[in-house]
Motif scaffolding. Structure first.
Motif, short mmCIF file in Angstrom:
data_model
loop_
_atom_site.label_atom_id
_atom_site.label_comp_id
_atom_site.label_asym_id
_atom_site.label_seq_id
_atom_site.Cartn_x
_atom_site.Cartn_y
_atom_site.Cartn_z
N UNK A 247 0.84 -1.19 0.00
CA UNK A 247 0.00 0.00 0.00
C UNK A 247 0.89 1.25 0.00
N UNK A 248 1.30 1.70 -1.19
CA UNK A 248 2.18 2.86 -1.26
C UNK A 248 1.50 4.15 -0.83
N UNK A 249 0.17 4.23 -0.97
CA UNK A 249 -0.56 5.43 -0.55
C UNK A 249 -0.38 5.63 0.96
N UNK A 250 -0.39 4.55 1.70
CA UNK A 250 -0.19 4.63 3.16
C UNK A 250 1.20 5.17 3.47
N UNK A 251 2.21 4.66 2.77
CA UNK A 251 3.58 5.13 3.01
C UNK A 251 3.74 6.58 2.56
N UNK A 252 3.08 6.94 1.49
CA UNK A 252 3.15 8.33 1.04
C UNK A 252 2.59 9.26 2.11
N UNK A 253 1.49 8.88 2.72
CA UNK A 253 0.89 9.67 3.80
C UNK A 253 1.85 9.78 4.97
N UNK A 254 2.46 8.67 5.37
CA UNK A 254 3.43 8.66 6.47
C UNK A 254 4.62 9.56 6.15
N UNK B 144 3.69 13.31 6.14
CA UNK B 144 3.50 13.80 7.51
C UNK B 144 4.85 14.01 8.19
N UNK B 145 5.76 13.08 8.02
CA UNK B 145 7.09 13.21 8.62
C UNK B 145 7.84 14.40 8.01
N UNK B 146 7.68 14.58 6.70
CA UNK B 146 8.33 15.71 6.03
C UNK B 146 7.81 17.02 6.61
N UNK B 147 6.50 17.14 6.78
CA UNK B 147 5.91 18.35 7.36
C UNK B 147 6.46 18.59 8.76
N UNK B 148 6.52 17.52 9.55
CA UNK B 148 7.04 17.61 10.92
C UNK B 148 8.49 18.10 10.93
N UNK B 149 9.31 17.53 10.06
CA UNK B 149 10.72 17.93 9.99
C UNK B 149 10.87 19.37 9.54
N UNK C 205 10.27 -1.34 6.15
CA UNK C 205 9.60 -0.10 5.75
C UNK C 205 8.73 0.45 6.87
N UNK C 206 8.19 -0.43 7.69
CA UNK C 206 7.42 0.02 8.84
C UNK C 206 8.32 0.81 9.80
N UNK C 207 9.54 0.36 9.94
CA UNK C 207 10.49 1.00 10.84
C UNK C 207 11.12 2.25 10.23
N UNK C 208 11.54 2.13 8.95
CA UNK C 208 12.19 3.24 8.25
C UNK C 208 11.49 3.40 6.89
N UNK C 209 10.39 4.15 6.85
CA UNK C 209 9.61 4.24 5.61
C UNK C 209 10.37 4.78 4.41
N UNK C 210 11.45 5.52 4.65
CA UNK C 210 12.22 6.07 3.54
C UNK C 210 13.43 5.20 3.17
N UNK C 211 13.48 3.99 3.70
CA UNK C 211 14.62 3.09 3.45
C UNK C 211 14.77 2.81 1.95
N UNK C 212 15.96 3.07 1.39
CA UNK C 212 16.18 2.80 -0.02
C UNK C 212 16.77 1.40 -0.27
N UNK C 213 17.26 0.77 0.81
CA UNK C 213 17.97 -0.50 0.66
C UNK C 213 17.27 -1.61 1.44
N UNK C 214 17.36 -2.82 0.91
CA UNK C 214 16.90 -3.98 1.66
C UNK C 214 17.85 -4.19 2.84
N UNK C 215 17.49 -5.04 3.77
CA UNK C 215 18.30 -5.25 4.97
C UNK C 215 19.71 -5.75 4.62
N UNK C 216 19.80 -6.69 3.69
CA UNK C 216 21.11 -7.25 3.33
C UNK C 216 22.04 -6.18 2.76
N UNK C 217 21.52 -5.36 1.85
CA UNK C 217 22.36 -4.31 1.26
C UNK C 217 22.71 -3.24 2.30
#
Length: 110
Positions: free
Chosen positions: A2-9, A12-17, A90-102
Motif C-alpha cells: 500500500x504505497x498510498x499509506x507510506x506516502x501519507x506517512x 507527515x514526517x516531512x511536514x514535521x521535519x 519499511x514500517x520501521x524506516x519508511x524512507x529506506x532505499x535498501x533492503x536489509x542485506x544491502x
C-alpha cells in the motif's frame, strides 16, 4: 504494498521535519544573551541544534527520494540490488532505499 499509506506517512514526517527545522533556524537567528556564561551555554546548545538540523536535513533528502520512488513506481524495491524491501523494514524506516542485506553490507564497508 500500500504505497498510498507510506506516502501519507512520509509526507507527515516531512511536514514535521520542516516545522522543526524552521524552529531551529529561528533559534539561530534569535538575539544572543549578553551574559558571558549564558552565551557559553547558548553556544553549546547551538552545537546540538546544528547536529539536529543536519540530521533533519539528511532525513528530508531521504524522504524526498522515497516520495520520488513512489511516483516512479519503484518504492519498496532496493535501489542497490532490486530485491523487495521487507514490509517490516519499511514500517520501521519508511524512507529506506535498501533492503536489509544491502544496508548491512553498506554499513560494514563504513
Amino acid at each position: 504494498m500500500n504505497t498510498a499509506r507510506y506516502e501519507t506517512i512520509l509526507r507527515a514526517r516531512k511536514d514535521e521535519l520542516e516545522i522543526r527545522l524552521n524552529r531551529i533556524e529561528q533559534d539561530f537567528t534569535a538575539p544572543r544573551n549578553p551574559d558571558d556564561d549564558d552565551r557559553a551555554i547558548e553556544r553549546n546548545n547551538d552545537e546540538v541544534l546544528e547536529e539536529l538540523g543536519e540530521t533533519g536535513e539528511r532525513e528530508l533528502v531521504a524522504i524526498d527520494a522515497a516520495l520520488g520512488r513512489i511516483a516512479a513506481g519503484t518504492f519498496g524495491t532496493c535501489t542497490r540490488c532490486g530485491a523487495p524491501i521487507a514490509e517490516k523494514r519499511l514500517e520501521t524506516v519508511p524512507h529506506a532505499p535498501l533492503c536489509q542485506a544491502c544496508a548491512e553490507e553498506v554499513s560494514r564497508r563504513g
